[in-house]
Enzyme design. Sequence first.
Site, mmCIF file in Angstrom:
data_model
loop_
_atom_site.group_PDB
_atom_site.id
_atom_site.type_symbol
_atom_site.label_atom_id
_atom_site.label_comp_id
_atom_site.label_asym_id
_atom_site.label_seq_id
_atom_site.Cartn_x
_atom_site.Cartn_y
_atom_site.Cartn_z
ATOM 1 N N ASP A 7 -2.097 -5.522 -5.070
ATOM 2 C CA ASP A 7 -3.492 -5.077 -4.926
ATOM 3 C C ASP A 7 -4.383 -6.190 -4.382
ATOM 4 O OD1 ASP A 7 -5.640 -3.357 -5.123
ATOM 5 O OD2 ASP A 7 -5.387 -2.923 -7.251
ATOM 6 N N ASP B 250 -8.133 5.294 -3.306
ATOM 7 C CA ASP B 250 -8.315 5.521 -4.742
ATOM 8 C C ASP B 250 -8.797 6.940 -5.003
ATOM 9 O OD1 ASP B 250 -7.454 3.157 -5.718
ATOM 10 O OD2 ASP B 250 -9.431 2.268 -5.983
#
Length: 737
Positions: free
Chosen positions: A482, A552
Amino acid sequence: MPVVFEKCAEDGTSFFLLNTPNSSYIISVLKNGIVSHSGWSRRIEKWSGNSAIWKTDRGVNLLPDLDPRNLSLDTMPQEYSTAGKSDFRPGAIELALNDGTHTLDLRYFSHDIIEEKPQLEGLPATYSVNSGEVETLALKLKDTKYDIFVTLFYAAWAERDVICRWVKIENKTDGKIKIEKVMSACIDFAGSDYKMLQMSGSWGRERKVYMRDLVPGTQSIESRRGSSSHHQNPFVALLAKDASEDSGEVFGFNFVYSGNFEARIDVDYMESARFSMGINPYNFSWNLEAGASFTAPEVVMVYSKDGLGAMSRTFHDLYRERLCRGQWKDKPRPIVINNWEATYFDFDEKKLCALADAAKDAGVEMFVLDDGWFGNRFDDRRALGDWVVNTQKLKGGLPYIVSEMKKRGLGFGLWVEPEMVSPESELYKAHPDWCIHIPGREMYLARTQLMLDLSRKEVTDYLFETLSGVFASADISYIKWDFNRYMTDAYSEGLETEQQQEVAHRYVLGLYSLLERLTAKFPHILFESCASGGGRFDPGILYYMPQIWTSDNTDALSRISIQAGTTLVYPPSAMSCHVSAVPNHQTGRITPLAQRAFTAMAGTYGYELDMTKLSKEEIVQIAEYSNFYKKIRSIVQSGDLYRLVSPWEKSDKVEKYAAWMNVSKDKSFAVVTVSWVYAEALAPKIVLKLKGLDGNADYKDLKSGKIYSAKELMYYGLLLANLWPGNASEQILLERV
Ligand code: DGJ
């Protein structure tokens, strides 16, 4: 052979013809060494050389040694325009020279035709494997005054409509020079009668497709954020005015780079369009010492005579076959359950095992443990950098939880965010100078975190050692990598004052070297990239990590648009997509499970919800979806994608539904997905014209058993009369009979 070099006898012009199966790219070298661009078009078998030089009587800005009346750099299409001579348009390169000037006059010096695609040192790039699949023209230019050499590289693919371009600057003077701008590709189009397509958005709304007509002046996209960004993808296409999904000329450009970039089109007073793409000159310069060289990253250029659909399929094949690497490149990707939206930071090993129990019954193959497993990471305000398992949350550490997953027949994946450090962390305490910051200035936090200074070798070495320890500490077969903030205060304590504008690029190079070492050391690990969702979805990343978390935003309707945009360039195998809970955590919307599942099956498939809260019936239903995906995954991940109805085509009808299909390479299977975007009472009938089938064959709908000829499916269409918007979507699997 893709690259042909010929001399034109009459006026002393030579030219290079770069042929791909359907396109020709022509470069002319005038007898005074000026290198002019003569076109990129549908393939021509022969080139007359006629329009090698564009003559315009402007009475100014002339080329004195050739035709002082009619030749002007300002109107002549060029291969790689410089600053300071008579081209007043934005140039491709700007160097600050020792004599205080920026003027550069590049002329032909020599050329080489290389029978493969040379790799770009320290940079991700497409690669050749077989002899004859690529020929590379290395066209070396030299400044007329100084020993400064600029080599333009063109890799032309024999079986793909692709030319890859990059640039190398060599300083053979005895002093230092400064690079202030270096575009990797620059093309002067004869006219400006094109539409410009870009993919723009934000967190949760990545890669929305926008199109506009070119107008005089500049139209551009860029990132100044230290990564390619959610906001603009490093991709631009120029479409002929009549081009569409399945017809017309399209020129696609994608930058193989994960940092600050610029792509711009400047339309001049002659109404010609100059396209250029490269590292963003914003806050960039590079000190090139005597004897040193600098290589600018690659731009992949795709030509399509058959619209956007064919352009996308060319990108998909190239990226799957000749950009992605490693053991996972062609392997079926596992169905995952990710615990992020199921638990956020609130978990322990018991909770994870309960989730895994439900997931195993639902046909999942890999359990991915997301943020929160290390240091005192109880929320997102601390502990980044402390990559030591939190045994309060995970009793028995990683080996225990991995063995529990194994018992359930699941692989194990782990989340990391190695490029960051929290001010509240052991790492920050030990090395406060390792973050990107300007000494004496207030530090700006984002998500309460700072970026580590990956331009410093000691930092990437430290990360390599630390992460190697974590990856080897248990049987980890998947890493989610990430990256959750943008770069501000670009400054490195490891560099001299005059090098500070190198930080953003050096950061990206540091990241690439770290990824190169880790992926080589752990070849069995499937790496998935993520950047607050799809904030770093670019080909540079794909070279190291073959799949990327798309967004997301897991809402099915939002995803239809995000994913359709993403597939313009990136293959379905690269696009990670999950089924999540309703109401959706990002939009609050409720969509049917079928629609969430069918939408997620457009890429690499998984789940991101608390399955322990689902009923037995729901788990059984989900297991059916998982089993269905296992049947179609090779078609989706390695077949051809055809967009049937896309969200950006703004007609009345289109706003109501979207549809796409995946066809296996041998055309023996096809899976068609149609999804309502806007439900209505008494929904209109849908007649879906399929694409890409074997025209001489019949296909059987494996659910209804009905047999259709491919021609009926493609020319008349598939009638979806009973697709009630309440079901929201439908998936049809066809087999050739
Ligand atoms: C942002 C990612 O996009 C999410 O999927 C999740 O991994 C969080 N970070 C965790 O902090």
